[in-house]
Design an enzyme around this catalytic site. Structure first.
Site, short mmCIF file in Angstrom:
data_model
loop_
_atom_site.label_atom_id
_atom_site.label_comp_id
_atom_site.label_asym_id
_atom_site.label_seq_id
_atom_site.Cartn_x
_atom_site.Cartn_y
_atom_site.Cartn_z
N ASP A 167 2.20 45.99 -36.96
CA ASP A 167 0.92 46.65 -37.14
C ASP A 167 0.12 46.34 -35.87
O ASP A 167 0.47 45.41 -35.11
CB ASP A 167 0.22 46.09 -38.38
CG ASP A 167 -1.16 46.68 -38.56
OD1 ASP A 167 -1.29 47.91 -38.57
OD2 ASP A 167 -2.12 45.90 -38.68
N ASP A 174 -4.01 46.87 -35.31
CA ASP A 174 -5.33 46.26 -35.54
C ASP A 174 -5.19 45.00 -36.38
O ASP A 174 -4.67 45.03 -37.49
CB ASP A 174 -6.24 47.25 -36.28
CG ASP A 174 -6.74 48.38 -35.39
OD1 ASP A 174 -7.25 48.07 -34.31
OD2 ASP A 174 -6.61 49.55 -35.77
#
Length: 335
Positions: free
Chosen positions: A16, A18
Site C-alpha cells: 500500500d 499512503d
C-alpha cells in the site's frame, strides 16, 4: 530471495502507499531504503493503492522522486481498476458522472466512456473517488442520478487518509454523504478490501507467494485475507495497536512491525499472535476475561503477546499493566 528474514519467504511484495511508503507526498522514514533493498536482492515489488486521485504514471513519478524507482506497470490504483470494470460492464461511450479528481476522470475517458456533468445527462453510472475539491454541487447531482437509476460505483470506502497532521477525511467519508442522502449502499466497491488489486499484481508478476504490506486493517489486511495472502501490518499509518488488539478474524495480519524494517528481521519475530505468555522482556498473564502485561521491552513484542489473549476473548479494555513500562505502553495505545 534471501533466506532467514521475513521478506525472503516471498517472491513479490505488494505495498500500500499512503501510510506505508509515504504520507501525502513525503516518504516515511526508511521506506525508500527498504524498497531499494528488495530491488537489490531481486524481489519483485508492486504498489496497490485505493487513492483514486493519481494515475499510475503519476504515482510512479512521485515514488521515483522520493528515491524509490518505480514503473507505471508496477502501480495499481483503484481509479484504473474502476475504469477497467466499467469498460467491461457498460457499452463504449456510455455516459458517466464522476465525483472525484482529474485522475479518475482521465482513466474513465481512456477506457472509452463519456464524462457528463449532471443528472440531467442521464448517466449510466456514478463513479465516486477521492478528490480534495469535491463539493456539494457534484454530490447533489450524483444523488439525483443514482435515484434515477444510475449504477453507483465507489473506487473505495476508506473513511480516512493518513497525513502528517493526523487522519483526514477519505473517500469513505464522501461516500457516507451519499449513503445518508440515499439510504443505501453503493452498488459496487472496486478497491480494497476487495482482492482484485492484489490478485492482479500477483498475476502480472507471475508471483506464486506474494506478501501484502499495509497500514489499514479494514482495507489492506482484510483484502489480503480475502485473497488468501499473507500480510504485514506496519504501524506507520492509520490502524493502531488498539485496533489490532480488537481486530476480527477477517482483519488479522500474519505479521506486525513498527515499520518496513520488519521485512528484514526473522519472520518469527513479527508473527502475530505470539503465544506462550512471554517474550522480549514481557509477560502476559490471563485471568478469565482480564489480562495483565508486566515487564518491559519492545512495544511490538508486547502487542504480539497481547493479541494472543485479546483474539481469544479478552476485551482490550480488560488489559492492565503491572509495571511502569507496561502502563506507559498501554496508555500510549489508548488503553
Amino acid at each position: 530471495m534471501s533466506a532467514g528474514d521475513l521478506a525472503g519467504g516471498y517472491d513479490l511484495v505488494v505495498f500500500d502507499l499512503d501510510g506505508v511508503v509515504y504520507l501525502i507526498d513525503k516518504p516515511i522514514g526508511g521506506a525508500p531504503e527498504a524498497i531499494e533493498q528488495l530491488h537489490g536482492r531481486g524481489t519483485a515489488v508492486a504498489y496497490a493503492t485505493n487513492n483514486a486521485s493519481r494515475r499510475s504514471a503519476d504515482v510512479a513519478g512521485l515514488l521515483t522522486g522520493m528515491g524509490v524507482p518505480a514503473r507505471p506497470a508496477e502501480v495499481l490504483t483503484s481509479a484504473g481498476a474502476t475504469a477497467t470494470v466499467l469498460a467491461e460492464r457498460l457499452p463504449a461511450g456510455a455516459p458517466v458522472l464522476v465525483v472525484g479528481a482529474d485522475a479518475l476522470r482521465a482513466e474513465l475517458t481512456e477506457a472509452g466512456l463519456t464524462l457528463v456533468e449532471s443528472a440531467g445527462d442521464n448517466p449510466a453510472a456514478v463513479v465516486q473517488g477521492y478528490g480534495p475539491e469535491v463539493g456539494w454541487r457534484i454530490l447533489a447531482e450524483a444523488s439525483l442520478a443514482v435515484r434515477d437509476g444510475a449504477l453507483w460505483v465507489a473506487t473505495n470506502t476508506d473513511r480516512t487518509l493518513p497525513s502528517p497532521r493526523g487522519p483526514l477525511p477519505g473517500n469513505g467519508s464522501l461516500v457516507a454523504v451519499l449513503r445518508t442522502a440515499l439510504d443505501r449502499e453503493p452498488d459496487l466497491v472496486v478497491g480494497k478490501p476487495e482482492p482484485a488489486l492484489f490478485t492482479t499484481a500477483a498475476a502480472l508478476s507471475g508471483a506464486e507467494r506474494p506478501l501484502v504490506v499495509g497500514d489499514r486493517l479494514d482495507t489492506d489486511i482484510q483484502g489480503a485475507v480475502t485473497a488468501g495472502l499473507d500480510s504485514l501490518l506496519v504501524l506507520t499509518g492509520v490502524s493502531t495497536p488498539a485496533d489490532l488488539l480488537a481486530a476480527e478474524p477477517a482483519r488479522r495480519p500474519t505479521f506486525v512491525a513498527a515499520d518496513l524494517s520488519g521485512l528484514f528481521g526473522p519472520a518469527a519475530t513479527a508473527a502475530v499472535p505470539l503465544t506462550g505468555g512471554e517474550g522480549g522482556g514481557w509477560r502476559v498473564s490471563r485471568d478469565g476475561d482480564a489480562a495483565t502485561l508486566d515487564g518491559s521491552g519492545d512495544p511490538v513484542v508486547a502487542l504480539r503477546l497481547l493479541c494472543a489473549v485479546t483474539w481469544d476473548g479478552v476485551p482490550p479494555s480488560g488489559v492492565t499493566g503491572a509495571s511502569d513500562a507496561a502502563r506507559e505502553v498501554l496508555a500510549g495505545w489508548g488503553l
